[in-house]
Design a protein around this motif. Structure first.
Motif: not given
Length: 233
Positions: A54, A146, A151, A156-157, A174, A199
């Motif tokens: 990612q 998340w 997660s 994550h976006e 997140n 996350w």
């Protein structure tokens, strides 16, 4: 950015079993954590660990230290013709040269009257996170954050889950988000406050009241930031 209304918030610290009320003036807060794309556009530097391949633009900027965050705020402010909120006094020309590598806060000063970007205070952060709610979270955890339970142990976006009642996304989970405040200078020196959980955290860390601390030079894959601005008269 979202205009957060003023109000009062009660902060608490489990370590000292202390609570204290803070009056919060209205201010602006970004609807999302800062993304890698926005960070890179201003700094021309990569920000974010690569996990499972990612490196997407809409992932939160992570592995950002408190010092990185402060310097980003000033750089973005200058780019947009705004008055930087922070002054790093070891430079004479207004450039940001300090990095806190000596273990101190570098004598940094915040000008509350400046119209530039800044980090929220932790009172502002918790007030915005709660968005008028009174429980530990502003919704069911799996719907809003998340965390380790959903997660798949990766970032994550931004904006992929439900926002709070004031339209703020990813306030919990997140990435942890830096705040302006020192955590407890008498005990921890220059350590700064982190809020929100990340996350890889268990559910108990993803609550509106949870406080975490770290050295302002820390860079780690579950720590980022969210931009704030003061309302101007």
């Amino acid at each position: 950015m979202i205009t957060v209304p003023g109000g009062q918030v009660t902060l608490s610290d489990r370590r000292t079993e202390r609570t204290w009320a803070v009056e919060v003036a209205a201010f602006h807060l970004a609807a999302y954590p800062l993304t890698r794309a926005d960070y890179t556009e201003v700094t021309a530097a990569h920000s974010g660990s690569t996990q499972n391949g990612q490196d997407g633009a809409r992932l939160p900027a992570d592995s950002v230290s408190w010092w990185d965050a402060v310097r980003y705020c000033n750089a973005l402010s200058r780019q947009e013709g705004l008055t930087p909120a922070y002054r790093l006094p070891d430079t004479a020309d207004g450039a940001d040269g300090a990095d806190g590598s000596d273990g101190s806060d570098g004598g940094i000063a915040w000008d509350p009257s400046a119209d530039g970007y800044r980090l929220p205070t932790e009172a502002e952060w918790e007030h915005a996170c709660r968005a008028g709610t009174t429980g530990p979270r502003y919704g069911p955890l799996d719907d809003i954050a998340w965390y380790r339970g959903n997660s798949r142990e990766r970032i994550h976006e931004v904006g992929g889950l439900r926002p709070n009642p004031w339209g703020l996304y990813d306030m919990l989970g997140n990435v942890w988000e830096w705040c302006w405040d020192l955590y407890d200078p008498q005990v921890y020196g220059s350590y700064r406050v982190l809020r929100g959980g990340g996350w890889f955290d268990e559910h108990w860390s993803c609550r509106a009241s949870v406080r975490r601390r770290s050295h302002p030079t820390l860079r780690i894959e579950d720590v980022g930031l969210r931009l704030a601005r003061s309302l101007q008269p």
